[in-house]
Design a protein around this motif. Structure first.
Motif, short mmCIF file in Angstrom:
data_model
loop_
_atom_site.label_atom_id
_atom_site.label_comp_id
_atom_site.label_asym_id
_atom_site.label_seq_id
_atom_site.Cartn_x
_atom_site.Cartn_y
_atom_site.Cartn_z
N GLN B 71 16.08 -59.22 -69.49
CA GLN B 71 16.51 -57.97 -68.84
C GLN B 71 17.78 -58.20 -68.05
O GLN B 71 18.64 -57.33 -67.95
CB GLN B 71 15.39 -57.48 -67.91
CG GLN B 71 15.65 -56.14 -67.26
CD GLN B 71 15.40 -54.98 -68.20
OE1 GLN B 71 15.20 -55.17 -69.41
NE2 GLN B 71 15.38 -53.78 -67.68
N GLU B 72 17.93 -59.41 -67.48
CA GLU B 72 19.04 -59.69 -66.59
C GLU B 72 20.30 -60.22 -67.27
O GLU B 72 21.39 -60.07 -66.75
CB GLU B 72 18.60 -60.72 -65.53
CG GLU B 72 17.53 -60.24 -64.57
CD GLU B 72 16.13 -60.25 -65.17
OE1 GLU B 72 15.25 -59.54 -64.66
OE2 GLU B 72 15.90 -60.97 -66.18
N ASP B 73 20.16 -60.87 -68.40
CA ASP B 73 21.27 -61.64 -68.97
C ASP B 73 21.79 -61.09 -70.28
O ASP B 73 21.02 -60.86 -71.23
CB ASP B 73 20.83 -63.10 -69.18
CG ASP B 73 20.47 -63.78 -67.87
OD1 ASP B 73 19.33 -64.27 -67.76
OD2 ASP B 73 21.33 -63.79 -66.97
N PHE B 74 23.12 -60.96 -70.34
CA PHE B 74 23.81 -60.41 -71.52
C PHE B 74 25.01 -61.31 -71.77
O PHE B 74 25.82 -61.55 -70.87
CB PHE B 74 24.23 -58.97 -71.24
CG PHE B 74 24.61 -58.16 -72.43
CD1 PHE B 74 25.50 -57.09 -72.32
CD2 PHE B 74 24.08 -58.41 -73.69
CE1 PHE B 74 25.84 -56.31 -73.40
CE2 PHE B 74 24.41 -57.63 -74.79
CZ PHE B 74 25.29 -56.58 -74.64
N PHE B 75 25.12 -61.82 -73.00
CA PHE B 75 26.17 -62.78 -73.33
C PHE B 75 27.09 -62.20 -74.40
O PHE B 75 26.65 -61.51 -75.32
CB PHE B 75 25.56 -64.08 -73.86
CG PHE B 75 24.66 -64.78 -72.88
CD1 PHE B 75 23.29 -64.54 -72.89
CD2 PHE B 75 25.18 -65.65 -71.93
CE1 PHE B 75 22.46 -65.17 -71.98
CE2 PHE B 75 24.36 -66.28 -71.02
CZ PHE B 75 22.99 -66.04 -71.05
N LEU B 76 28.36 -62.54 -74.28
CA LEU B 76 29.35 -62.15 -75.30
C LEU B 76 29.90 -63.43 -75.93
O LEU B 76 30.34 -64.33 -75.21
CB LEU B 76 30.48 -61.35 -74.67
CG LEU B 76 31.50 -60.77 -75.63
CD1 LEU B 76 30.86 -59.68 -76.50
CD2 LEU B 76 32.70 -60.19 -74.88
#
Lengths: 110, 111
Positions: B71-76
């Motif tokens: 829910q907290e982490d989003f990576f590109l």
């Protein structure tokens, strides 16, 4: 085609003058908001104004949805108001996408 | 107030290099976004997600992958970086579409 257009692209004021920033849009939306950004800095939400007039301190926003336009008035500008002001709104094809204008670059001189 | 952090803040890589940009938000927002900002183009949406394991394609997705691990982490992810990907990258989170909270940005330079 640019869906959200802002004018003027840039604006130079003397401190204490008022500023009027314009946003016009071609999409049908009822979610209009204004953001502020210092050069290279994060965007900060200023006002959410889906319709009518809304004020926050020296900022006043007026949105007329049926005419597809919104404005941001800054009264008694200060040097610290310098930066970029972006208009943004909900994408009418996808409620959780936001479309941004390219911004008005404001420079307030002492 | 929602907190969105990004790392690294600055990154220099070479053409063909691999780059991972990280974003974390601490308010349990469902929606997270990756944007790039370029002079003359404004903010453009690359990818977004409405929850862990979900990924939606934005308006300029070519050359980018993204992953939402929690829910907290989003990576590109840029797997073969090109000079055209030199830009200022912003992550944002929101629970509603009219209240996006932005991170401080990552300046990426691809030589």
């Amino acid at each position: 085609e640019q869906q959200v257009q802002q004018s003027p692209a840039s604006l130079v004021l003397q401190e204490a003058e008022n500023a009027e920033l314009q946003c016009s849009f071609s999409i049908f939306t009822n979610q209009v908001q204004w953001f502020y950004q210092r050069p290279g800095g994060r965007l900060v939400s200023l006002l959410y104004n889906p319709s009518g007039t809304k004020q926050s301190g020296r900022l006043t926003s007026t949105t007329v949805i049926k005419e597809r336009r919104s404005s941001l008035h800054i009264s008694s500008s200060q040097i610290t108001d310098s930066g970029t002001y972006l208009c943004a709104m909900e994408d009418d094809t996808n409620a959780y996408k936001v479309i941004f204008g390219k911004g008005t670059h404001l420079h307030v001189l002492p | 107030e929602a907190a969105v952090t990004q790392s690294p803040r600055n990154k220099v890589t070479v053409t063909g290099g691999n780059v991972t940009l990280s974003c974390r938000q601490t308010n349990s927002h469902n929606y997270m976004y990756w944007y790039r900002q370029d002079t003359g183009h404004g903010l453009r949406l690359i990818h977004y997600s409405y929850g862990a394991g979900n990924l939606q394609i934005g308006d300029v997705p070519d050359g980018y992958k993204a992953t939402r691990t929690t829910q907290e982490d989003f990576f590109l992810l840029l797997e073969l970086a090109s000079p055209s990907q030199t830009s200022l990258y912003f992550c944002a989170s929101s629970e509603t579409n009219y209240e996006q909270y932005f991170g401080p940005g990552t300046r990426l330079t691809v030589l």
